[in-house]
Design a protein around this motif. Structure first.
Motif, PDB file in Angstrom:
ATOM      1  N   ARG A 177       0.818  -1.214   0.000  1.00 53.69           N
ATOM      2  CA  ARG A 177       0.000   0.000   0.000  1.00 53.69           C
ATOM      3  C   ARG A 177       0.859   1.275   0.000  1.00 53.69           C
ATOM      4  O   ARG A 177       0.532   2.247  -0.660  1.00 53.69           O
TER       5      ARG A 177
ATOM      6  N   ARG B  39      -3.015   8.502   3.770  1.00 51.39           N
ATOM      7  CA  ARG B  39      -1.782   8.933   3.115  1.00 51.39           C
ATOM      8  C   ARG B  39      -0.723   7.854   3.297  1.00 51.39           C
ATOM      9  O   ARG B  39      -0.853   6.979   4.158  1.00 51.39           O
ATOM     10  N   ALA B  40       0.336   7.946   2.530  1.00 53.21           N
ATOM     11  CA  ALA B  40       1.438   6.987   2.650  1.00 53.21           C
ATOM     12  C   ALA B  40       1.944   6.955   4.095  1.00 53.21           C
ATOM     13  O   ALA B  40       2.219   5.885   4.646  1.00 53.21           O
TER      14      ALA B  40
ATOM     15  N   ARG C 217      -1.901  10.933  -0.964  1.00 53.76           N
ATOM     16  CA  ARG C 217      -3.097  10.177  -0.599  1.00 53.76           C
ATOM     17  C   ARG C 217      -3.265   8.961  -1.489  1.00 53.76           C
ATOM     18  O   ARG C 217      -2.983   8.990  -2.673  1.00 53.76           O
ATOM     19  N   CYS C 218      -3.780   7.913  -0.880  1.00 50.48           N
ATOM     20  CA  CYS C 218      -4.063   6.669  -1.581  1.00 50.48           C
ATOM     21  C   CYS C 218      -5.188   6.896  -2.587  1.00 50.48           C
ATOM     22  O   CYS C 218      -6.137   7.623  -2.316  1.00 50.48           O
TER      23      CYS C 218
ATOM     24  N   PRO D 271       0.363   6.084  -8.453  1.00 51.50           N
ATOM     25  CA  PRO D 271      -0.888   6.822  -8.247  1.00 51.50           C
ATOM     26  C   PRO D 271      -1.912   6.454  -9.320  1.00 51.50           C
ATOM     27  O   PRO D 271      -1.582   6.300 -10.484  1.00 51.50           O
TER      28      PRO D 271
ATOM     29  N   THR E 150       0.838   3.877  -3.120  1.00 52.29           N
ATOM     30  CA  THR E 150       0.523   5.270  -2.834  1.00 52.29           C
ATOM     31  C   THR E 150       1.645   6.201  -3.287  1.00 52.29           C
ATOM     32  O   THR E 150       1.389   7.256  -3.869  1.00 52.29           O
TER      33      THR E 150
END
Length: 181
Positions: free
Chosen positions: A69, A139-140, A129-130, A77, A73
């Motif tokens: 994840r 966010r990461a 942001r994911c 993107p 992220t």
């Protein structure tokens, strides 16, 4: 006492969280090192996880959740995150049938890879942001802090399993004099 949150855009102390991840490995080892095969597979209730299931979960999360994840992220993107099913994996992947030593070694290997990968990131934008619609507010940096927190949650779970097994083994005696659990 005031607890002010850091301002948006504040530089994240990534070393703190990476060090937490690094320090969690020996703590997990310490929690399970004296467990017998029976204790590793013992569950305090029908819906509870065994210590082996916790260890298998840590391995799968290491490989398929947090690192992935963060990578998506930061570096992919717009791409959909791979689906995960941590609850379903317990039965689907037959956690109780796995070899504890092999799972532990595999998790430790992946944890070392994760630490190396995290330390090798070149000025990551932790505020990104994911893109996943279900996780769009994350966010990461949120994933990184959650990863370290995830270890603590499962260390607590392993401690609870140790307590419950000890109490189970002590019957007809009770460890209540030790204090409230």
């Amino acid at each position: 006492m005031s607890c002010d949150l850091p301002a948006e855009g504040t530089i994240m102390n990534t070393d703190y969280y990476i060090n937490r991840l690094e320090l969690s490995a020996p703590l997990v080892i310490a929690m399970i090192q004296d467990m017998s095969a029976e204790q590793l597979r013992w569950r305090p209730g029908p819906d509870a996880w065994s210590a082996l299931e916790v260890l298998c979960h840590l391995y799968d999360e290491e490989c398929e959740d947090f690192r992935v994840r963060i990578d998506y992220t930061l570096h992919r993107p717009g791409e959909a995150l791979p689906k995960i099913d941590p609850q379903g994996w317990v039965m689907e992947r037959h956690y109780q049938d796995r070899n504890p030593e092999e799972v532990l070694e595999a998790w430790l290997t992946e944890r070392r890879r994760s630490i190396e990968w995290l330390r090798g990131l070149n000025t990551p934008a932790w505020g990104l942001r994911c893109s996943d619609p279900h996780l769009h507010d994350l966010r990461a940096g949120d994933f990184l802090t959650a990863w370290a927190g995830h270890d603590l949650l499962h260390l607590r779970q392993l401690a609870e399993l140790q307590w419950a097994y000890q109490a189970f083994q002590a019957a007809p005696y009770f460890p209540d004099y030790a204090g409230d659990w």
